[in-house]
Motif scaffolding. Sequence first.
Motif, PDB file in Angstrom:
ATOM      1  N   ILE A 116      -1.954  -1.847  11.137  1.00 32.06           N
ATOM      2  CA  ILE A 116      -1.890  -0.182  11.445  1.00 32.06           C
ATOM      3  C   ILE A 116      -2.596   0.352  10.751  1.00 32.06           C
ATOM      4  O   ILE A 116      -2.654   1.914  10.803  1.00 32.06           O
ATOM      5  CB  ILE A 116      -1.251  -0.554  12.669  1.00 32.06           C
ATOM      6  N   TYR A 117      -0.426   0.624  10.061  1.00 33.36           N
ATOM      7  CA  TYR A 117      -1.280   1.851   9.063  1.00 33.36           C
ATOM      8  C   TYR A 117      -1.383   1.881   7.767  1.00 33.36           C
ATOM      9  O   TYR A 117      -1.299   1.071   7.114  1.00 33.36           O
ATOM     10  CB  TYR A 117       0.488   2.734   9.086  1.00 33.36           C
ATOM     11  N   GLN A 118      -2.056   2.887   7.037  1.00 36.51           N
ATOM     12  CA  GLN A 118      -2.371   2.930   5.340  1.00 36.51           C
ATOM     13  C   GLN A 118      -1.023   2.429   5.454  1.00 36.51           C
ATOM     14  O   GLN A 118      -0.353   2.823   5.450  1.00 36.51           O
ATOM     15  CB  GLN A 118      -2.734   4.198   5.706  1.00 36.51           C
ATOM     16  N   VAL A 119      -1.574   1.594   4.101  1.00 34.12           N
ATOM     17  CA  VAL A 119       0.348   0.936   3.254  1.00 34.12           C
ATOM     18  C   VAL A 119       0.190   2.811   2.189  1.00 34.12           C
ATOM     19  O   VAL A 119      -0.520   2.012   1.126  1.00 34.12           O
ATOM     20  CB  VAL A 119      -0.352   0.112   3.002  1.00 34.12           C
ATOM     21  N   THR A 120       1.330   3.216   2.271  1.00 33.54           N
ATOM     22  CA  THR A 120       0.972   4.430   1.660  1.00 33.54           C
ATOM     23  C   THR A 120       2.257   4.060   1.145  1.00 33.54           C
ATOM     24  O   THR A 120       3.494   3.970   2.051  1.00 33.54           O
ATOM     25  CB  THR A 120       0.795   5.163   1.874  1.00 33.54           C
TER      26      THR A 120
END
Lengths: 295, 405
Positions: A219-223
């Motif tokens: 879902i979210y950018q992996v950062t």
Amino acid sequence: MFQVFGIPIQALLGQLLIGLINGSFYAILSLGLAIIFGLLNIINFAHGAQYMLGAFIAWMSLTYLGVNYWVGLILVPLVVGAFGIILERLMLRRLYHLDHLYGLLLTFGLALILEGLFRQLYGVSGLSYPIPDIFQGGVNLGFMFLPYYRAWVIVASLSVCFATWYIIERTKLGSYLRAATENPELLQAFGINVPLMITLTFGYGVALAGFAGVLAAPIYQVTPVMGSNMIIVVFAVVVIGGMGSIFGSIVTGISLGLLEGLTKVFYPEASSLVVFIIMALVLLIRPAGLFGREK
Amino acid sequence: MAKKRFLTAFGTGLALVMAVSGASAAGLSDGVLKVGVMTDMSGAYSDLSGPGSVVAAQMAIDDYGGKVLGKKIELTSVDHQNKADIAANKAREWFDTGQVDVIADLPTSSAALAVMEVADQKQKVTLISTGASTKITNDSCTPYNVHWTYDTYALAVGTGKAVVANGGDTWYFITADYAFGHSLEGDTSAVVEASGGKLLGKVRAPFPNTDFSSFLMQAQASGAKIIGLANAGADTINAIKQAKEFGITQNQTLAGLLVFITDINSLGLETSQGMMLTTGFYWDRDDETRAWAKRFRERHKNMPTMGQAGVYSALMHYFKAVDKAGTDDSAAVMKAMKALPINDMFAKDGYIRDDGRMVHDMYLVQVKKPSESKGPWDYYKVLRTIPGDEAYMSLDKSTCKLVKK
């Protein structure tokens, strides 16, 4: 069309559902924190970094080793949990006789190191983890388009939350755990290996963070900073729910997600603040938290 | 005890001696031309500026031969953490004791504006590449500043106009709730309305934010054809990613108002395909850009962003101007910079106006489909070259005090 404060009821339903999704992330993360604090009295500031670690390991195992999402969902929490166990055995254990603050500082430092390491390796823009094929697309509920993956997030995190609560509050193993918090010497006298139990509990709490990381990856950018964005809110959730209350952290996580969802409709500018306003109010009125007990 | 006191005294003395000798070296025009790259080394903008900007500055120094007017060119860099106070303090320290003659890059408009003010007092040159606000060349303009790569007005004109012309005439904005977001939203709204488009609404999202689904649904409910993303970096990336997840991109189109090539790289083409955006530089435009970008990539893991390419171009021009002026005196160098045309891999016939704006062509590009891309970093189709005079706000609209009307 029926409206509430000028917002169509259907739009409101959609926003509540989104709030529920975000709330289930808060719930699962704050649950891990609450277990670690409630049972071990450690303020684990590295929880966000362990969540990030979960997402990154999921990405790395998919990209370099071709491990698919489902295997990752089981395997990654184990790896992250093992990391937690090593951390407890090698470092945290030496701090138990000192003030809570030392554990907090150690875990905070570790969080910064982990974050820095991944920033160095992958940069801050992050990486994309594709949504698993089976969850591509979504269903039109009439009032909103619900991506299948988000529905899965609710199911997965609520089941894990419930199972954890059940184990701790309703099983024999859970009763040992709770006894170990109240009176470790006495429990040890009954022949139970308390240090091992503490290690495994810490590992489990950390594994929960890893699990949430895998859930979040598509879902979210992996950062590298995804954890530090989340951890402050999650700490607020734990404080509101009552430090260490298992049930409290789950209920509070979900309800704050819902509340945040509503704020995003009525006054979006305040949506990142609302959790902290509630926290301040709760601390004023009930310092032990909504579900906590005064000690 | 006596020994300890002796050591303390000795140490203090040594420090004093060093401080004095340092000061005397900084007194004269100091035998060295020192370039300071002030940037975001580890925060939200570190991929699109940061270490890559330092690499670009080093390349400029190397390509110029490492010397100007027979003096050595040195490079120093610092992480301003996107904070205006840290940036201003560091700039003051650099100018007062660090022998720094010129500061380049400066992402985050608030930090850039703070450094410009210090540099103006100290009469030193600032070359802003990644900072975006139009305030830099309007209300806050200084005689020692050049705004090199782009600004929010150019982005608005490039993307806003083109999207409306392509039929995207109803807009809804998702705006990052701080100065930059408001500025980008304002500039773009004006362009959209001037081109015959209509604004259906906007939502101000807190900054930073990870979950955009709620705001995206509000945008979806508005029925607007175009969802304008007036944000940057990680916010833009998450918004684009989640728009696809929620099926919004099937009926509505996203317009990313500030997108860097590193953002596209981390999103992947599958997610970002079809999006239109405006950029000041694209590595795969001609042989010259390709050759330069290839050398850049040998030193840095990514292809250059427009901000990083801008740092190189601005510094090369600055060195030429120092040579031409025959001095590192800022006023003389600025005069030479404004007199010389800019012709390099970054700009063709670029020129610097009185307000400090470097006017050069901008490019409207569209992100390729995965099937069209031939390999890593092959991301853009250039749809249109926007002539510099159209891309940037005209001088007669400028509120800069240096512009004579």
